[in-house]
Design an enzyme around this catalytic site. Structure first.
Site: not given
Ligand code: MG
Length: 367
Positions: A265, A218, A241, A193, A165
């Site tokens: 997702k 990402e 994403d 990401d 992250k």
């Molecule tokens: Mg992501």
């Protein structure tokens, strides 16, 4: 078969690690999850779950899911839940947008269809490929040394894919990526990401500074246009994403050559029905996917496992076992991580049975 009752449960899912932090100082300590139970006149019941990643990751939040379900419940009452495509159409006509709201209801209908057919959802989605699904471990945003050190523990749990992250201070992010990559072996996968957290100039600096490393980038920035511009300036493999929230968004990104892989997702695109359609298209077009959801407990994790395990192995970039991150178990029979992998449950439908003591009393009942 007709839907006779919809019961809604609210479940708190506190994190084992205490806190999950990502871009721009955002964090969650306890997830607000919504579980639905659809009852029918045939005595078959189905379960679904939707759990936003806090109220500020996507345009979705816990109480919003329950408010939306209250709006939709009268429209699907009396309908046949095994006619999953018709239920999808009814929900899309009754409530424009608000994709995540529909996800738990759609999931529960697939659970019922599978139970009625005596088949696991993975079989309805084309059948399982391979023995198990590879999982990634998300590494909550902390200082670079802590994040790199955490790799060692996660590796002991069998993970070989890691999602770092970032999306914070660019200088710290460069250190985060370099320190973590250094802690990894050659065969291990690292994704940085940013969760939309960088401005263009920050993303450009970070991506350039790690251009000698084996790392995926990402969702660096908020808008698709910003991400596309950065994508065209880097040779690093590139994943979108947050921007891939529909079939249309995916087709645009594919047409623009904006992605090497996508993050799919379930609730972001509106449920298993739409996720499966997008999955099949991505496979047809040759695009690999991280198959997961925003967050969730045992029921979401089971749904992820069915969708992922029924995806040809080459196209499974990774998946997530969210139920291993949280302290509360809401269902028996959910996938359990073994050596960094999970399998779709074998029983009919989602293959799980709710733990009533974890669900508590319903917060709303529609009949
Ligand atoms: Mg992501």
């Amino acid at each position: 078969m007709k839907i006779t009752k919809i019961s809604v449960y609210q479940v708190d899912l506190p994190l084992k690690e205490g806190r999950y932090s990502w871009a721009d100082g955002k964090f969650v300590e306890c997830f607000d999850s919504t579980v639905v139970e659809i009852s029918t006149d045939a005595g078959v019941t189905g379960f679904g779950e939707v759990c936003p990643l806090g109220p500020f990751y996507l345009p979705a939040y816990g109480p919003g899911a329950r408010t939306g379900i209250a709006e939709l419940a009268p429209h699907i009452m009396g309908e046949d839940p095994t006619a999953v495509g018709r239920i999808e159409l009814i929900m899309d006509r009754a409530l424009l947008g608000h994709s995540y709201v529909k996800s738990a209801l759609d999931m529960a209908c697939w659970d019922i269809l599978g139970k009625q057919a005596g088949l696991p959802v993975s079989q309805l989605f084309g059948g399982c490929h391979g023995e198990a699904v590879d999982l990634y471990r998300a590494i909550s945003q902390e200082d670079p040394e802590t994040m790199a050190r955490k790799i060692l523990g996660y590796r002991d749990e069998g993970y070989r894919k890691f999602q770092l992250k970032v999306g914070g201070n660019p200088d710290a992010d460069i250190e985060r990526i370099r320190a973590t990559r250094k802690a990894l072996d050659g065969g291990e996968v690292l994704v940085a990401d940013a969760n939309t957290g960088w401005l263009m100039h920050e993303a450009a600096r970070v991506i350039d500074a790690v251009s000698d490393l084996d790392v995926y980038i990402e969702q660096p920035c908020k808008s698709y246009e910003e991400c596309l511009t950065l994508r065209r300036r880097t040779a690093r493999p590139f994943i979108l994403d947050e921007n891939i929230d529909s079939l249309q968004a995916f087709l645009r990104a594919f047409g623009d050559g904006a992605v090497d892989a996508i993050n799919l997702k379930i609730s972001k695109v509106g449920g298993l029905s739409k996720a499966r359609r997008l999955r099949d298209l991505a496979v047809s077009l040759g695009v690999a996917m991280t198959i997961e959801d925003s967050w969730g407990g045992d029921i979401v994790t089971a749904a992820i496992a069915h969708l992922a395990h029924s995806t040809p192995a080459r196209f499974r970039f990774s998946s997530t076992d969210f139920n291993s991150y949280v302290k509360v178990s809401t269902a028996e029979g959910a996938p359990q991580r073994v050596d960094g992998k999970m399998k779709a449950p074998q029983g009919p439908g989602l293959g799980i049975a709710p733990r009533r003591e974890s669900l508590g009393d319903p917060v709303a009942v529609y009949d």
